[in-house]
Structures are given as structure tokens and as C-alpha cells.
Design a protein around this motif. Sequence first.
Motif, PDB file in Angstrom:
ATOM      1  N   GLU A  94     -19.619   2.982 -10.303  1.00  0.00           N
ATOM      2  CA  GLU A  94     -18.915   1.720 -10.492  1.00  0.00           C
ATOM      3  C   GLU A  94     -19.709   0.567  -9.885  1.00  0.00           C
ATOM      4  O   GLU A  94     -20.446   0.753  -8.927  1.00  0.00           O
ATOM      5  N   ARG A  95     -19.507  -0.633 -10.440  1.00  0.00           N
ATOM      6  CA  ARG A  95     -20.223  -1.816  -9.953  1.00  0.00           C
ATOM      7  C   ARG A  95     -19.259  -3.007  -9.868  1.00  0.00           C
ATOM      8  O   ARG A  95     -19.248  -3.862 -10.743  1.00  0.00           O
ATOM      9  N   PRO A  96     -18.442  -3.067  -8.814  1.00  0.00           N
ATOM     10  CA  PRO A  96     -17.525  -4.215  -8.672  1.00  0.00           C
ATOM     11  C   PRO A  96     -18.293  -5.509  -8.461  1.00  0.00           C
ATOM     12  O   PRO A  96     -19.458  -5.512  -8.067  1.00  0.00           O
ATOM     13  N   ARG A  97     -17.604  -6.635  -8.690  1.00  0.00           N
ATOM     14  CA  ARG A  97     -18.219  -7.946  -8.502  1.00  0.00           C
ATOM     15  C   ARG A  97     -18.454  -8.218  -7.016  1.00  0.00           C
ATOM     16  O   ARG A  97     -17.755  -7.669  -6.151  1.00  0.00           O
ATOM     17  N   PRO A  98     -19.445  -9.075  -6.683  1.00  0.00           N
ATOM     18  CA  PRO A  98     -19.763  -9.349  -5.270  1.00  0.00           C
ATOM     19  C   PRO A  98     -18.571  -9.855  -4.459  1.00  0.00           C
ATOM     20  O   PRO A  98     -18.411  -9.499  -3.289  1.00  0.00           O
ATOM     21  N   VAL A  99     -17.688 -10.683  -5.075  1.00  0.00           N
ATOM     22  CA  VAL A  99     -16.538 -11.200  -4.340  1.00  0.00           C
ATOM     23  C   VAL A  99     -15.601 -10.071  -3.924  1.00  0.00           C
ATOM     24  O   VAL A  99     -14.929 -10.137  -2.893  1.00  0.00           O
ATOM     25  N   PHE A 100     -15.556  -9.013  -4.734  1.00  0.00           N
ATOM     26  CA  PHE A 100     -14.742  -7.843  -4.387  1.00  0.00           C
ATOM     27  C   PHE A 100     -15.159  -7.288  -3.027  1.00  0.00           C
ATOM     28  O   PHE A 100     -14.325  -6.958  -2.179  1.00  0.00           O
ATOM     29  N   TRP A 101     -16.466  -7.188  -2.822  1.00  0.00           N
ATOM     30  CA  TRP A 101     -16.965  -6.625  -1.559  1.00  0.00           C
ATOM     31  C   TRP A 101     -16.612  -7.522  -0.381  1.00  0.00           C
ATOM     32  O   TRP A 101     -16.386  -7.042   0.728  1.00  0.00           O
ATOM     33  N   PHE A 102     -16.549  -8.822  -0.624  1.00  0.00           N
ATOM     34  CA  PHE A 102     -16.149  -9.742   0.444  1.00  0.00           C
ATOM     35  C   PHE A 102     -14.757  -9.396   0.952  1.00  0.00           C
ATOM     36  O   PHE A 102     -14.530  -9.273   2.156  1.00  0.00           O
ATOM     37  N   PHE A 103     -13.803  -9.238   0.017  1.00  0.00           N
ATOM     38  CA  PHE A 103     -12.436  -8.935   0.423  1.00  0.00           C
ATOM     39  C   PHE A 103     -12.316  -7.529   1.000  1.00  0.00           C
ATOM     40  O   PHE A 103     -11.569  -7.295   1.952  1.00  0.00           O
ATOM     41  N   SER A 104     -13.069  -6.581   0.445  1.00  0.00           N
ATOM     42  CA  SER A 104     -13.017  -5.219   0.945  1.00  0.00           C
ATOM     43  C   SER A 104     -13.563  -5.128   2.368  1.00  0.00           C
ATOM     44  O   SER A 104     -12.965  -4.510   3.251  1.00  0.00           O
ATOM     45  N   VAL A 105     -14.715  -5.768   2.593  1.00  0.00           N
ATOM     46  CA  VAL A 105     -15.315  -5.766   3.933  1.00  0.00           C
ATOM     47  C   VAL A 105     -14.449  -6.546   4.915  1.00  0.00           C
ATOM     48  O   VAL A 105     -14.266  -6.132   6.067  1.00  0.00           O
ATOM     49  N   ARG A 127      -8.293  -6.974  -5.809  1.00  0.00           N
ATOM     50  CA  ARG A 127      -7.818  -6.623  -7.144  1.00  0.00           C
ATOM     51  C   ARG A 127      -8.261  -7.671  -8.173  1.00  0.00           C
ATOM     52  O   ARG A 127      -8.652  -7.335  -9.305  1.00  0.00           O
ATOM     53  N   LYS A 128      -8.192  -8.932  -7.800  1.00  0.00           N
ATOM     54  CA  LYS A 128      -8.522 -10.006  -8.734  1.00  0.00           C
ATOM     55  C   LYS A 128      -9.995  -9.975  -9.130  1.00  0.00           C
ATOM     56  O   LYS A 128     -10.337 -10.292 -10.282  1.00  0.00           O
ATOM     57  N   PHE A 129     -10.869  -9.562  -8.204  1.00  0.00           N
ATOM     58  CA  PHE A 129     -12.315  -9.597  -8.489  1.00  0.00           C
ATOM     59  C   PHE A 129     -12.927  -8.184  -8.578  1.00  0.00           C
ATOM     60  O   PHE A 129     -14.098  -8.001  -8.317  1.00  0.00           O
ATOM     61  N   SER A 130     -12.104  -7.208  -8.937  1.00  0.00           N
ATOM     62  CA  SER A 130     -12.603  -5.827  -8.966  1.00  0.00           C
ATOM     63  C   SER A 130     -13.510  -5.558 -10.160  1.00  0.00           C
ATOM     64  O   SER A 130     -14.293  -4.603 -10.154  1.00  0.00           O
ATOM     65  N   LYS A 131     -13.420  -6.387 -11.190  1.00  0.00           N
ATOM     66  CA  LYS A 131     -14.243  -6.139 -12.400  1.00  0.00           C
ATOM     67  C   LYS A 131     -14.873  -7.431 -12.879  1.00  0.00           C
ATOM     68  O   LYS A 131     -14.389  -8.508 -12.583  1.00  0.00           O
ATOM     69  N   VAL A 181      -4.519  -7.701   5.742  1.00  0.00           N
ATOM     70  CA  VAL A 181      -5.192  -6.789   4.816  1.00  0.00           C
ATOM     71  C   VAL A 181      -4.463  -6.728   3.480  1.00  0.00           C
ATOM     72  O   VAL A 181      -5.074  -6.456   2.436  1.00  0.00           O
ATOM     73  N   ILE A 182      -3.165  -6.986   3.465  1.00  0.00           N
ATOM     74  CA  ILE A 182      -2.450  -7.069   2.188  1.00  0.00           C
ATOM     75  C   ILE A 182      -3.015  -8.208   1.344  1.00  0.00           C
ATOM     76  O   ILE A 182      -3.212  -8.069   0.129  1.00  0.00           O
ATOM     77  N   LEU A 183      -3.298  -9.331   1.979  1.00  0.00           N
ATOM     78  CA  LEU A 183      -3.914 -10.458   1.265  1.00  0.00           C
ATOM     79  C   LEU A 183      -5.296 -10.074   0.737  1.00  0.00           C
ATOM     80  O   LEU A 183      -5.711 -10.518  -0.344  1.00  0.00           O
ATOM     81  N   CYS A 184      -6.004  -9.237   1.492  1.00  0.00           N
ATOM     82  CA  CYS A 184      -7.323  -8.781   1.031  1.00  0.00           C
ATOM     83  C   CYS A 184      -7.191  -7.887  -0.199  1.00  0.00           C
ATOM     84  O   CYS A 184      -8.065  -7.875  -1.071  1.00  0.00           O
ATOM     85  N   VAL A 185      -6.098  -7.103  -0.278  1.00  0.00           N
ATOM     86  CA  VAL A 185      -5.860  -6.270  -1.462  1.00  0.00           C
ATOM     87  C   VAL A 185      -5.713  -7.150  -2.695  1.00  0.00           C
ATOM     88  O   VAL A 185      -6.280  -6.876  -3.757  1.00  0.00           O
ATOM     89  N   VAL A 186      -4.950  -8.227  -2.547  1.00  0.00           N
ATOM     90  CA  VAL A 186      -4.733  -9.150  -3.666  1.00  0.00           C
ATOM     91  C   VAL A 186      -6.070  -9.727  -4.136  1.00  0.00           C
ATOM     92  O   VAL A 186      -6.361  -9.779  -5.336  1.00  0.00           O
ATOM     93  N   GLY A 187      -6.897 -10.153  -3.190  1.00  0.00           N
ATOM     94  CA  GLY A 187      -8.198 -10.714  -3.538  1.00  0.00           C
ATOM     95  C   GLY A 187      -9.118  -9.689  -4.166  1.00  0.00           C
ATOM     96  O   GLY A 187      -9.808  -9.971  -5.161  1.00  0.00           O
TER      97      GLY A 187
END
Length: 298
Positions: A128-139, A294-298, A286-292
Amino acid sequence: MERTSNLQQHTSEKTASGWLNGFIGVLIFSGSLPATRVAVLEFDPVFLTVARASIAAILALCMLLLFNEKRPAKSQLLSLAIVALGVVLGFPLLTALALQYVTSAHSIVFVGLLPLATAAFGVWRGGERPRPVFWFFSVLGSLLVVGFAVSQGLTASPAGDILMLLAILACGLGYAEGAKLSRTLGGWQVISWALVLSLPVMIPLTWFLAPPSLSGITPTAWFSLAYVSLFSMFLGFVFWYRGLAQGGIAAVGQLQLLQPFFGLALAATLLHEQVSLGMLGVTVAVILCVVGARKFSK
């Protein structure tokens, strides 16, 4: 145009279904650490690990025979072994050992690291290759969890925290590998075959490590063993692996950031453990990070 629209609708429905299945899996998993905490007060952690795997494996074997499922291909056996080592043996054993040193409320905070671990292994093993913003919220979500643990001084028990970190790595790998395999083998079939693969080892160990006498074990401990065996070790994975396969390993894996919220609520209500404002603050963040994510996961 109509064909493209139908394809997009089907993809959207599949993604939504993946998030729903993943959410149900997280709800089930949320009771795992509190139940394990109760169980290790009366059961040896190694016995608890092999016993829960044996009970779940017997159920899985019955399901596979009932539905006459075909055996996995030889090329799938390595992946099944990785799943077994990660989620059948590794995570249950390491968390059971950790919960001898720390409370379930303390250990639940570390579950916030699972989405990052799952996403990283999803990139490595699932392609899988999520978008860079996804990694921001995950990290960011993971750093919030780690920061909270450090703010506590890790004085509860360094050994317990190290065991929890190792458990998270083992679980993340098992989740990602199982989700990848679910695309071809099926969600409940993956955890079932992984459990059956471990059965020849788990059954003898359960017999060998069983307590000399079971008369002093309380009903609460038995209930906890039943929960981690039937729900945490089997039913939860039926929904979780299906959700990961449908909605994407990295994306749906971020739902694990919600698990501390549910787990802390259980720890406070059932075990009467203290839940600080700091723990709640981290959970909301971290709930807010889930929302972010999810929005940038693809």
C-alpha cells in the motif's frame, strides 16, 4: 460513464463496509487488555496464552470443517505462520507478561501505536502507498501516545513498557500480513487457519502448563479467559481482517487509535482503575488523528 459511476459506487460501498467491519473489530478488541489483566491475576500468563489459542483453535477447526473450507495453498503457509506468530502467540503472550507489571489502563495507551505499526507493515507486506499527509496524522497520533507514556516517567515498570512495545510490533505485523492474505483466502479463514496451524503446539502446552488445581479459580477469571479466547482471539479477527481487506490496511488500521478510548472506559468501569485527565486528553487527540488519517488515506 454509467459503468464508471457503478464502479465508483461499488468501491465506495466496499470502503464503507470495511470501516464498519473494522470498527466492530476494534470494539471487540477493546475488552482484550482489561480481560487479560483480570485473567493474569489467577492464571499464569504463558498458560493463559496457550489456553486461549487452544480454545479458539478448536472453534476455528469446527468452523472450517462445518463449511468444508479448502486448505490453504503451500504458498500461503508462510503468511499464515507469520499471522500465528504475531497475533496468536506474540501479542497475547507479550501483553499477558506486561500486565503483570502495569495496569490495563497504562497498557491500553500503547495500543495507540498499533495503527502506525500496522500501516508501516502494510506498506512493506501489503504494497500500500498512502498519501504523505496520512503519515503526518498517523505519526502525530503515535507521538501523542508515546509522549503521554514518557510524561508518566515510565515509572510504573520499564519492563512492562518494553513488553508492550514488542507486543505492538508483533501485532502490527500479524494484522498487516493477515489482511493481505484475506484478499485471497477470506477474513475469517485467515485467523482460523492460523489458529489451526498453531494447534499441535498449543494443545500439549495447555495440558502441560495447566494449574494443578482449578477449584480456586473465580468465575470472573473464567469469564475473562472465555472472552479473550472466543472474542479477542477469534470473533474480533473475523470482522477486523475483513475490514482491513475491504478498506485498506493502512486506512482502516487507524481505527485502532480509538481502542484506548473504549479500553480506558472498560478499565475504569469494570476494574475501577484510575483514568486521568491526561489519558482522556490523549484519547480525544488521537481520535482527531483518525479523522485526518481517514481523509488522506488514499
